[in-house]
Structure formats: C-alpha cells, structure tokens
Design a protein around this motif. Structure first.
Motif, PDB file in Angstrom:
ATOM      1  N   GLU A  58     -14.100  -0.461 -36.030  1.00  0.00           N
ATOM      2  CA  GLU A  58     -12.910  -0.124 -36.805  1.00  0.00           C
ATOM      3  C   GLU A  58     -11.698   0.076 -35.905  1.00  0.00           C
ATOM      4  OE1 GLU A  58     -14.624   2.123 -40.778  1.00  0.00           O
ATOM      5  OE2 GLU A  58     -13.660   3.312 -39.215  1.00  0.00           O
ATOM      6  N   LEU A  59     -11.888   0.787 -34.803  1.00  0.00           N
ATOM      7  CA  LEU A  59     -10.776   1.053 -33.902  1.00  0.00           C
ATOM      8  C   LEU A  59     -10.245  -0.233 -33.276  1.00  0.00           C
ATOM      9  CD1 LEU A  59      -9.173   3.517 -33.022  1.00  0.00           C
ATOM     10  CD2 LEU A  59     -10.673   3.708 -31.054  1.00  0.00           C
ATOM     11  N   LEU A  60     -11.138  -1.124 -32.859  1.00  0.00           N
ATOM     12  CA  LEU A  60     -10.709  -2.412 -32.290  1.00  0.00           C
ATOM     13  C   LEU A  60     -10.029  -3.282 -33.338  1.00  0.00           C
ATOM     14  CD1 LEU A  60     -13.718  -3.246 -29.939  1.00  0.00           C
ATOM     15  CD2 LEU A  60     -11.412  -2.526 -29.265  1.00  0.00           C
ATOM     16  N   SER A  61     -10.581  -3.320 -34.532  1.00  0.00           N
ATOM     17  CA  SER A  61      -9.963  -4.093 -35.614  1.00  0.00           C
ATOM     18  C   SER A  61      -8.594  -3.531 -35.959  1.00  0.00           C
ATOM     19  CB  SER A  61     -10.848  -4.078 -36.867  1.00  0.00           C
ATOM     20  OG  SER A  61     -12.098  -4.648 -36.607  1.00  0.00           O
ATOM     21  N   PHE A  62      -8.514  -2.193 -36.076  1.00  0.00           N
ATOM     22  CA  PHE A  62      -7.237  -1.543 -36.358  1.00  0.00           C
ATOM     23  C   PHE A  62      -6.237  -1.859 -35.257  1.00  0.00           C
ATOM     24  CE2 PHE A  62      -4.275   2.029 -36.224  1.00  0.00           C
ATOM     25  CZ  PHE A  62      -3.868   2.096 -37.549  1.00  0.00           C
ATOM     26  N   GLY A  63      -6.694  -1.843 -34.006  1.00  0.00           N
ATOM     27  CA  GLY A  63      -5.823  -2.177 -32.879  1.00  0.00           C
ATOM     28  C   GLY A  63      -5.309  -3.600 -32.943  1.00  0.00           C
ATOM     29  N   PHE A  64      -6.187  -4.541 -33.324  1.00  0.00           N
ATOM     30  CA  PHE A  64      -5.758  -5.940 -33.436  1.00  0.00           C
ATOM     31  C   PHE A  64      -4.760  -6.112 -34.573  1.00  0.00           C
ATOM     32  CE2 PHE A  64      -6.184 -10.324 -34.950  1.00  0.00           C
ATOM     33  CZ  PHE A  64      -5.824 -10.988 -33.789  1.00  0.00           C
ATOM     34  N   VAL A  65      -5.051  -5.490 -35.716  1.00  0.00           N
ATOM     35  CA  VAL A  65      -4.103  -5.542 -36.839  1.00  0.00           C
ATOM     36  C   VAL A  65      -2.788  -4.905 -36.409  1.00  0.00           C
ATOM     37  CG1 VAL A  65      -3.642  -4.685 -39.181  1.00  0.00           C
ATOM     38  CG2 VAL A  65      -5.896  -5.622 -38.617  1.00  0.00           C
ATOM     39  N   GLY A  66      -2.874  -3.803 -35.691  1.00  0.00           N
ATOM     40  CA  GLY A  66      -1.673  -3.156 -35.178  1.00  0.00           C
ATOM     41  C   GLY A  66      -0.903  -4.034 -34.214  1.00  0.00           C
ATOM     42  N   PHE A  67      -1.639  -4.776 -33.370  1.00  0.00           N
ATOM     43  CA  PHE A  67      -0.991  -5.715 -32.445  1.00  0.00           C
ATOM     44  C   PHE A  67      -0.205  -6.767 -33.226  1.00  0.00           C
ATOM     45  CE2 PHE A  67      -1.183  -9.845 -30.303  1.00  0.00           C
ATOM     46  CZ  PHE A  67      -0.401  -9.576 -29.192  1.00  0.00           C
ATOM     47  N   LEU A  68      -0.835  -7.332 -34.252  1.00  0.00           N
ATOM     48  CA  LEU A  68      -0.129  -8.326 -35.076  1.00  0.00           C
ATOM     49  C   LEU A  68       1.084  -7.700 -35.757  1.00  0.00           C
ATOM     50  CD1 LEU A  68      -3.065 -10.269 -36.769  1.00  0.00           C
ATOM     51  CD2 LEU A  68      -1.602 -11.035 -34.888  1.00  0.00           C
ATOM     52  N   GLY A  69       0.910  -6.488 -36.267  1.00  0.00           N
ATOM     53  CA  GLY A  69       2.034  -5.785 -36.885  1.00  0.00           C
ATOM     54  C   GLY A  69       3.146  -5.504 -35.896  1.00  0.00           C
ATOM     55  N   THR A  70       2.761  -5.187 -34.673  1.00  0.00           N
ATOM     56  CA  THR A  70       3.743  -4.932 -33.623  1.00  0.00           C
ATOM     57  C   THR A  70       4.537  -6.190 -33.292  1.00  0.00           C
ATOM     58  OG1 THR A  70       2.389  -3.164 -32.701  1.00  0.00           O
ATOM     59  CG2 THR A  70       4.036  -4.129 -31.240  1.00  0.00           C
ATOM     60  N   VAL A  71       3.840  -7.317 -33.214  1.00  0.00           N
ATOM     61  CA  VAL A  71       4.530  -8.589 -32.958  1.00  0.00           C
ATOM     62  C   VAL A  71       5.518  -8.876 -34.084  1.00  0.00           C
ATOM     63  CG1 VAL A  71       4.197 -11.095 -32.804  1.00  0.00           C
ATOM     64  CG2 VAL A  71       2.698  -9.556 -31.521  1.00  0.00           C
ATOM     65  N   ILE A  72       5.080  -8.676 -35.324  1.00  0.00           N
ATOM     66  CA  ILE A  72       5.979  -8.903 -36.466  1.00  0.00           C
ATOM     67  C   ILE A  72       7.162  -7.941 -36.405  1.00  0.00           C
ATOM     68  CG2 ILE A  72       6.176  -8.696 -38.984  1.00  0.00           C
ATOM     69  CD1 ILE A  72       3.200  -9.627 -39.109  1.00  0.00           C
ATOM     70  N   THR A  73       6.886  -6.658 -36.138  1.00  0.00           N
ATOM     71  CA  THR A  73       7.953  -5.654 -36.136  1.00  0.00           C
ATOM     72  C   THR A  73       8.927  -5.840 -34.977  1.00  0.00           C
ATOM     73  OG1 THR A  73       6.521  -4.058 -37.243  1.00  0.00           O
ATOM     74  CG2 THR A  73       8.444  -3.175 -36.104  1.00  0.00           C
ATOM     75  N   ILE A  74       8.407  -5.928 -33.761  1.00  0.00           N
ATOM     76  CA  ILE A  74       9.301  -6.054 -32.599  1.00  0.00           C
ATOM     77  C   ILE A  74       9.984  -7.417 -32.585  1.00  0.00           C
ATOM     78  CG2 ILE A  74       9.387  -6.190 -30.068  1.00  0.00           C
ATOM     79  CD1 ILE A  74       7.392  -3.918 -29.974  1.00  0.00           C
ATOM     80  N   GLY A  75       9.211  -8.459 -32.846  1.00  0.00           N
ATOM     81  CA  GLY A  75       9.821  -9.792 -32.893  1.00  0.00           C
ATOM     82  C   GLY A  75      10.884  -9.883 -33.973  1.00  0.00           C
ATOM     83  N   GLY A  76      10.540  -9.402 -35.171  1.00  0.00           N
ATOM     84  CA  GLY A  76      11.507  -9.426 -36.273  1.00  0.00           C
ATOM     85  C   GLY A  76      12.714  -8.563 -36.004  1.00  0.00           C
TER      86      GLY A  76
END
Length: 152
Positions: free
Chosen positions: A25-43
């Motif tokens: 769960e923690l690794l999956s949450f981290g990966f989802v968070g990474f994708l969210g971070t790319v969307i947020t920071i990139g956007g």
C-alpha cells in the motif's frame, strides 16, 4: 495462570501478511503520489511560467486534476484490498480531505511567495514541494483512516 500464559501469541504468518500489505500500500500510494506530483508541479509550472497564471491559481488547477487521477488510482489499485465499496460518500470525503491537503499546499506556496517575498522559480518550486510533502502525509493518514477504511 499468569497473564503471559493466557495471552494469545501473535501469528507470524498474519503479521508478515499485514506487513507485506502495508509495504505494498505504501509503495502504491507513493507511486500514485509521484504521478500526482508530476501533474501538480508540471501543471503549476506550465500555468505559472509559460501561461502567466497567478501563483496560487497555478497550484489549484493542476491539483484538482491530480486529485481526480489519484482518487481513481488509490481506489482501484492502492487500497483495492479494503472492503469499502466505492460510493458517493467515499468520493465526497476523499475530495474534502484533498481540499485540506490542497490548502496545505496553497499555504506553503503563498507563504513562500507573499510572506517571504521569494518570487523566483526555484523558491516557487521549493514552496510547492514542501506543501506537497506535508499535504501527502496528511492525505495518506486521512485516506487510511476515513476514506479507504475497511467496512464495519
């Protein structure tokens, strides 16, 4: 009989399974968070530096896009082992808690930009990153507690 003899021993197989589930769960949450971070920071950087958006609006818009993708990925991948059925109530709670997480991000960005007066790209991204880390810690805790909690 003393209390040590009456207590039930912890089953090592269940403990190992619980630990593996937590790590997954923690690794999956981290990966989802990474994708969210790319969307947020990139956007945020596209809106702020390429399109000339305001410092706070440039955080809010991509964070909303990130929230939608994060909900879907967390519901159907990260916390798929939880019995809670996806529902309108879960969706509303998820977005409410994400609103709190987004507020944490906006406060960090606003503090950096308006209070500290740091307007450069590096300072903007540092404020954004600190807000993302603090907001993500809040989100993980709150999702586990209120959104994707096992059904009673």
């Amino acid at each position: 009989m003393n209390t040590l003899q009456r207590s039930r021993p912890v089953k090592p197989v269940k403990a190992a399974r619980d630990y593996r589930l937590f790590v997954r769960e923690l690794l999956s949450f981290g990966f989802v968070g990474f994708l969210g971070t790319v969307i947020t920071i990139g956007g945020a950087n596209v809106l702020r530096h390429l399109l000339g958006g305001g410092p706070l609006t440039s955080v809010v818009v991509p964070t909303i896009a990130s929230t939608v993708s994060s909900y879907l990925l967390n519901r159907y991948w990260t916390f798929r082992s939880e019995d809670a059925a996806a529902s309108g109530r879960e969706f509303v709670i998820f977005f409410g808690l994400n609103g709190v997480g987004m507020l944490i991000q906006v406060l960090c960005t606003g503090f950096t930009y308006y209070t500290l007066g740091l307007h450069g790209g590096v300072a903007y991204n540092m404020g954004l990153l600190v807000g993302l880390v603090l907001g993500s810690a809040f989100r993980y805790w709150s999702y586990k507690k209120w959104v994707f909690a096992p059904a009673l």
